[in-house]
Design an enzyme around this catalytic site. Structure first.
Site, PDB file in Angstrom:
ATOM      1  N   ASN A 136       0.823  -1.215   0.000  1.00 18.81           N
ATOM      2  CA  ASN A 136       0.000   0.000   0.000  1.00 18.81           C
ATOM      3  C   ASN A 136       0.859   1.269   0.000  1.00 18.81           C
ATOM      4  OD1 ASN A 136       1.015   0.085   2.561  1.00 18.81           O
ATOM      5  ND2 ASN A 136      -0.943  -0.031   3.632  1.00 18.81           N
ATOM      6  N   HIS A 138       3.464   1.898   2.028  1.00 21.89           N
ATOM      7  CA  HIS A 138       4.051   2.339   3.296  1.00 21.89           C
ATOM      8  C   HIS A 138       5.557   2.097   3.317  1.00 21.89           C
ATOM      9  CE1 HIS A 138       3.267  -1.863   5.138  1.00 21.89           C
ATOM     10  NE2 HIS A 138       4.557  -1.678   5.303  1.00 21.89           N
TER      11      HIS A 138
HETATM   12  C1  GLP Z   1       6.759  -4.299   6.851  1.00 26.52           C
HETATM   13  C2  GLP Z   1       7.935  -3.397   7.210  1.00 26.52           C
HETATM   14  C3  GLP Z   1       8.383  -2.548   6.060  1.00 26.52           C
HETATM   15  C4  GLP Z   1       8.516  -3.392   4.814  1.00 26.52           C
HETATM   16  C5  GLP Z   1       7.179  -3.951   4.466  1.00 26.52           C
HETATM   17  C6  GLP Z   1       7.196  -4.786   3.224  1.00 26.52           C
HETATM   18  O1  GLP Z   1       5.540  -3.731   7.055  1.00 26.52           O
HETATM   19  N1  GLP Z   1       7.636  -2.570   8.325  1.00 26.52           N
HETATM   20  O2  GLP Z   1       9.595  -1.942   6.391  1.00 26.52           O
HETATM   21  O3  GLP Z   1       9.003  -2.622   3.747  1.00 26.52           O
HETATM   22  O4  GLP Z   1       6.751  -4.785   5.527  1.00 26.52           O
HETATM   23  O5  GLP Z   1       7.509  -6.106   3.516  1.00 26.52           O
HETATM   24  P1  GLP Z   1       7.968  -7.189   2.459  1.00 26.52           P
HETATM   25  O6  GLP Z   1       9.345  -6.835   2.080  1.00 26.52           O
HETATM   26  O7  GLP Z   1       7.916  -8.483   3.229  1.00 26.52           O
HETATM   27  O8  GLP Z   1       7.011  -7.139   1.352  1.00 26.52           O
END
Ligand code: GLP
Length: 530
Positions: A136, A138
């Site tokens: 999303n 973030h």
């Molecule tokens: C979590 C972390 C983020 C990360 C995101 C994406 O929410 N707080 O820092 O970028 O997940 O995770 P993934 O890399 O597993 O898709």
């Protein structure tokens, strides 16, 4: 923002690790900001490898992690403390007392956040921040619609993030609902930022990064204002473009398809002396060029003929038991999917043409023979591999001999070649008819309609008989498949209403019948969708 698009996750991880290594070599006491999530795991593996080989010394590095769930016990398996220990800190020589992490056990979260901000400042600020990105948009745990100026703070996780991160927990109810995270302004103060993204689930978030706007709905868009950001992603996260190849007896059409539209197209002529090798080399070279230019990492091929475990065999092309998909896949380093060309055309029409919005579509292509494509629930139905050969349905026991060896196949009665045969016979039987006159020089599908327009009864008779045969096959298919829509394709479909109306009447209006819209583009789009 600088962009590096990589072939795959491996390459993305290598590039990121190289940048981190460069930073540490240049400034051994660098302050690094680390992220969690699946994305940076490969990068951490590379750093561990570099350390093991003696290529990287992290003893001078100070680290700050982006975030931590709250509340969570720091030694719980799902905590980011444990994650970092497992993935990086336990595998390189960062000094333990130079590792900084937000504590999920802090009694007073605001105090913990203030302390963290101070520590970052004391360390001289972050030299290089590594970021992942949530689907999303973030970064850290700065969720959509949060304050883009916030410093390190306690935040509530969005349901999307809770759902996405639930894969690390036994069940979704165990995912903490809150987290402590560096704020966007904390991240923003980093001197250099690298953001990693891989996989299709990140496509929209990455698209937002390259859109024109900055929005709280996708917090990462804020990075557009930073002066030193490098986005490192794989093709999957960057581009939706795929390549569709429609191989025909005369030419090969290769198109780049994005959002169901052909954005670039090349045509290779198939010449008589061409060997299997020549043809594959020509197709592969165009694909390699297009793949590079459009960052396309999916390739689909529609090919006439039989596709089975031995490969492709086409009567009108130099393919004999040719493992076309495997050969191209090896040469181009991507998965290449292959399907019958009529099936691809049906899929293209269903997705982007006259069948848009329908899930169950039957496409009937009338030409020298009759080709078919069956789309069930939005997907090609291919049975054991070669379903859709509707031209070889036997509609007449002991009927005319077909070139497939059977008698009474539908295409012996309802293909354009069959129609021409009927016209020739009728012209011979009624030499004084308008049809016979019109057929003197040359005879094709149009001749019949021309004669009918001039009021020829013989032509009308042939047409009625032909529509009867066409309807007979369609009737069977409707009973078996009950499609939402039938599409008619092929040159004769240009006559549109002159065919569609009487055909619909013959089958009693059981299913809407339409003429296919995309013509030769249908096969390209369908192949690209494979
Ligand atoms: C979590 C972390 C983020 C990360 C995101 C994406 O929410 N707080 O820092 O970028 O997940 O995770 P993934 O890399 O597993 O898709």
């Amino acid at each position: 923002m600088k962009l590096i698009v990589c072939e795959n996750y491996e390459e993305m991880s290598e590039k990121a690790a190289e940048i981190i290594k460069e930073q540490v070599v240049k400034k051994p006491d660098s302050v690094l900001g680390f992220a969690t999530g699946s994305t940076p795991v490969g990068t951490y593996d590379k750093l561990a490898e570099m350390y093991k080989k003696g290529e990287l010394d992290m003893s001078g590095v100070t680290s700050f992690n982006l975030d931590e769930y709250y509340p969570i016990s720091n030694d719980s398996d799902q905590s980011y403390h444990c994650f970092m220990e497992r993935q990086l800190f336990g595998r390189v020589n960062i000094t333990k007392d130079k590792i900084n992490m937000l504590s999920g056990e802090a009694e007073d979260p605001s105090e913990e956040c203030e302390r963290y901000e101070e520590r970052i400042e004391e360390a001289g600020g972050i030299d290089l921040q590594i970021l992942g990105i949530g689907r999303n948009g973030h970064i850290g745990f700065n969720e959509p619609d949060t304050d883009l100026e916030a410093k390190t703070h306690l935040t509530e996780l969005s349901s999307d993030t809770i759902e996405a991160n639930s894969r690390f927990f036994e069940n979704v109810d165990l995912v903490p609902t809150h987290a402590l995270t560096m704020g966007i302004s904390t991240i923003f103060k980093s001197k250099k930022i690298i953001l990693l993204a891989n996989g299709r689930s990140k496509l929209n978030a990455v698209r937002e990064l390259f859109s024109e706007h900055i929005t709280t709905k996708s917090p990462a868009t804020m990075l557009k204002l930073h002066s030193d950001v490098t986005i490192i992603c794989d093709y999957e996260a960057y581009s939706e473009a795929s390549i569709g190849i429609d191989i025909g007896g005369m030419s090969v059409k290769i198109g780049v398809v994005e959002n169901l539209k052909i954005i670039d197209k090349r045509i290779i002529d198939v010449t008589s002396g061409m060997t299997e090798k020549d043809l594959i080399a020509a197709i592969t070279s165009v694909c390699a060029e297009m793949r590079k230019r459009y960052k396309a990492n999916r390739i689909g091929i529609g090919v006439p003929g039989i596709i089975d475990e031995n490969g492709v065999t086409s009567a009108n092309l130099p393919f004999k038991d040719c493992k076309l998909d495997e050969i191209m896949s090896r040469a181009l380093g991507v998965t290449v999917k292959i399907e019958n060309d009529a099936n691809c055309a049906a899929l293209g029409e269903q997705a982007a043409g006259a069948g848009k919005g329908m899930r169950n579509v039957l496409m009937v292509t009338l030409g020298t023979g009759i080709g078919g494509g069956i789309i069930i629930d939005g997907k090609i139905y291919s049975g054991k591999g070669n379903a859709g050969e509707i031209g070889h349905m036997r509609i007449m026991p002991d009927g005319k001999l077909c070139k497939c060896g059977k008698h009474g196949c539908w295409e012996r009665y309802a293909s354009v070649s069959a129609l021409i045969e009927m016209m020739e016979r009728a012209a011979a039987e009624h030499p004084d008819s308008i049809l016979a006159d019109a057929a003197k020089d040359s005879i094709n599908g149009k001749t019949l309609f021309k004669a009918m327009d001039m009021g020829c009864d013989t032509a009308k008779h042939v047409f009625d008989e032909y529509i009867g045969y066409l309807a007979a096959g369609i009737d069977i298919l409707v009973s078996v498949l009950d499609p939402e829509l039938i599409l008619i394709a092929g040159g004769i479909s240009r006559e549109n209403e002159k065919i569609i109306k009487p055909l619909s009447e013959r089958i009693g209006g059981a299913v809407p019948i339409k003429v296919a819209e995309l013509k030769s583009d249908a096969g390209i789009i369908g192949a690209a969708l494979l």
